[in-house]
Design a protein around this motif. Structure first.
Motif, PDB file in Angstrom:
ATOM      1  N   ASN A  94      -2.984   4.777  -1.541  1.00  0.00           N
ATOM      2  CA  ASN A  94      -4.117   3.942  -1.114  1.00  0.00           C
ATOM      3  C   ASN A  94      -4.676   4.430   0.210  1.00  0.00           C
ATOM      4  O   ASN A  94      -5.848   4.217   0.509  1.00  0.00           O
ATOM      5  N   THR A  98     -16.187   2.433   8.768  1.00  0.00           N
ATOM      6  CA  THR A  98     -16.075   3.789   8.211  1.00  0.00           C
ATOM      7  C   THR A  98     -16.974   4.768   8.971  1.00  0.00           C
ATOM      8  O   THR A  98     -17.990   4.388   9.548  1.00  0.00           O
ATOM      9  N   CYS A 113      -8.534   4.652   1.641  1.00  0.00           N
ATOM     10  CA  CYS A 113      -8.759   4.874   3.076  1.00  0.00           C
ATOM     11  C   CYS A 113      -8.215   6.243   3.469  1.00  0.00           C
ATOM     12  O   CYS A 113      -7.074   6.574   3.129  1.00  0.00           O
ATOM     13  N   TYR A 144     -16.197   2.963  -2.179  1.00  0.00           N
ATOM     14  CA  TYR A 144     -15.302   2.134  -1.370  1.00  0.00           C
ATOM     15  C   TYR A 144     -14.156   2.940  -0.746  1.00  0.00           C
ATOM     16  O   TYR A 144     -13.064   2.424  -0.563  1.00  0.00           O
ATOM     17  N   ARG A 176     -12.044  -3.333   6.725  1.00  0.00           N
ATOM     18  CA  ARG A 176     -12.684  -3.015   5.433  1.00  0.00           C
ATOM     19  C   ARG A 176     -14.128  -2.554   5.560  1.00  0.00           C
ATOM     20  O   ARG A 176     -14.629  -1.847   4.697  1.00  0.00           O
ATOM     21  N   GLY A 235     -11.134   2.491  -4.744  1.00  0.00           N
ATOM     22  CA  GLY A 235     -11.307   2.579  -3.289  1.00  0.00           C
ATOM     23  C   GLY A 235     -10.073   3.122  -2.612  1.00  0.00           C
ATOM     24  O   GLY A 235      -9.041   3.367  -3.246  1.00  0.00           O
ATOM     25  N   ARG A 288     -13.087   4.516   2.633  1.00  0.00           N
ATOM     26  CA  ARG A 288     -13.413   4.548   4.058  1.00  0.00           C
ATOM     27  C   ARG A 288     -12.757   5.766   4.692  1.00  0.00           C
ATOM     28  O   ARG A 288     -11.685   6.193   4.264  1.00  0.00           O
ATOM     29  N   LYS A 346       0.859  -1.193   0.000  1.00  0.00           N
ATOM     30  CA  LYS A 346       0.000   0.000   0.000  1.00  0.00           C
ATOM     31  C   LYS A 346       0.895   1.242   0.000  1.00  0.00           C
ATOM     32  O   LYS A 346       1.939   1.273   0.647  1.00  0.00           O
ATOM     33  N   SER A 372      -5.633  -0.879   7.428  1.00  0.00           N
ATOM     34  CA  SER A 372      -5.517  -2.217   6.828  1.00  0.00           C
ATOM     35  C   SER A 372      -6.874  -2.732   6.331  1.00  0.00           C
ATOM     36  O   SER A 372      -7.925  -2.225   6.723  1.00  0.00           O
ATOM     37  N   ASP A 373      -6.805  -3.784   5.537  1.00  0.00           N
ATOM     38  CA  ASP A 373      -8.044  -4.378   5.019  1.00  0.00           C
ATOM     39  C   ASP A 373      -8.833  -5.093   6.112  1.00  0.00           C
ATOM     40  O   ASP A 373     -10.009  -5.424   5.906  1.00  0.00           O
TER      41      ASP A 373
END
Ligand SMILES: NC(=O)c1ccc[n+]([C@@H]2O[C@H](COP(=O)([O-])OP(=O)(O)OC[C@H]3O[C@@H](n4cnc5c(N)ncnc54)[C@H](O)[C@@H]3O)[C@@H](O)[C@H]2O)c1
Length: 251
Positions: A84, A235, A135, A176, A232, A133, A178, A6, A228-229
């Motif tokens: 990312n 949010t 974050c 997507y 996921r 997507g 968050r 990432k 991190s995923d």
């Protein structure tokens, strides 16, 4: 390796919570853009990452300025790839009662702590949509949940960050993207270095239920999870790390 490959951009990455987060992100496999207003601080963190074989770049930017933010994103994309994860963490913490705050100091506090989050989010959102997507993680503070005496400009800015977090989360959930906010209590970082240890300990004795100091590493660990995923489906949320201070009215 919870963040393998990432690209993570950390504002205020040259010190305290930001620096600890850069190290934690890199340990989990991320490529890190270390952004700071003072270049030498960003360079020191990026160099220590490079020394341990991690991928990092140091970028100078004042994140309260749109032109700096644009340049910061362009450099990150050209040197590491599209971010990312964006960690909006840069901040200042001025003090003073409402009547003593100058207009210039009010504007500076709001611009660095709040407007920067808007500018940086606005700049990365199109890239994250294109990538399918992303974050966005923000640092507010417990003063963004409840006001504190002599911290009007800071408390207002951080309260704004809390609701901006929710707004971003709602506006871009279907893309997507968050967005969450971390609210630390008192953390042992250079931001608080003007606080003599004896006065600090007396303050914490009446303020924070859990004994001991919250470290920048404690906050970084929370940031790793949220980036991190594993998070996921998380949010629009406020994550408090304050040794129990917000649990009651009197510690
Ligand atoms: N330390 C605490 O007790 C505490 C508590 C709650 C919230 N916070 C928040 O955590 C975040 C990080 O704070 P810290 O304690 O690690 O402080 P710190 O002073 O150690 O680090 C903040 C970094 O942000 C940088 N910065 C300031 N203005 C900038 C700008 N305009 N552009 C780019 N970089 C800029 C500074 O140079 C510094 O390197 C801040 O948003 C702060 O408000 C801190």
């Amino acid at each position: 390796m919870r963040l393998r490959d990432k690209v993570i951009l950390v504002t205020g990455g040259g010190s305290g919570i930001g620096a600890a987060s850069c190290l934690a992100f890199a340990r989990e496999g991320a490529k890190v853009a270390v952004v700071n207003r003072t270049l030498s601080k960003a360079q020191a963190v990026a160099q220590s990452l490079a020394d341990s074989g991690e991928t990092a770049v140091a970028i100078q930017a004042d994140v309260s300025r749109a032109a700096d933010v644009e340049r910061m994103i362009e450099r990150t994309v050209s040197q590491l790839g599209a971010p990312n994860v964006l960690f909006n963490n840069a901040g200042i913490s001025p003090s003073g009662p409402v009547g003593d705050i100058s207009e210039a100091d009010w504007d500076e506090c709001l611009n660095i702590n709040l407007k920067s989050v808007f500018l940086c989010a606005k700049a990365v959102i199109p890239l994250m949509i294109e990538a399918g997507g992303g974050c966005i993680l923000n640092t507010a503070g417990t003063f963004g949940i409840r006001a504190a005496r002599n911290k009007a400009a800071y408390s207002v800015a951080k309260a704004g960050v809390v609701n901006l977090t929710r707004s971003i989360a709602l506006d871009y959930a279907r893309d997507y993207i968050r967005c969450n906010v971390i609210c630390p209590g008192y953390v042992d970082t250079p931001l608080n270095e003007g606080f003599p240890p004896s006065e600090r300990d007396a303050f914490l004795a009446g303020y924070q239920p859990l004994p001991g100091l919250i470290s920048a590493d404690d906050v970084a660990e929370m940031a790793v999870y949220l980036a991190s995923d594993a998070a996921r489906m998380v949010t629009g949320q406020v994550f408090v790390i304050d040794g129990g201070q917000q649990a009651g009215l009197f510690a």
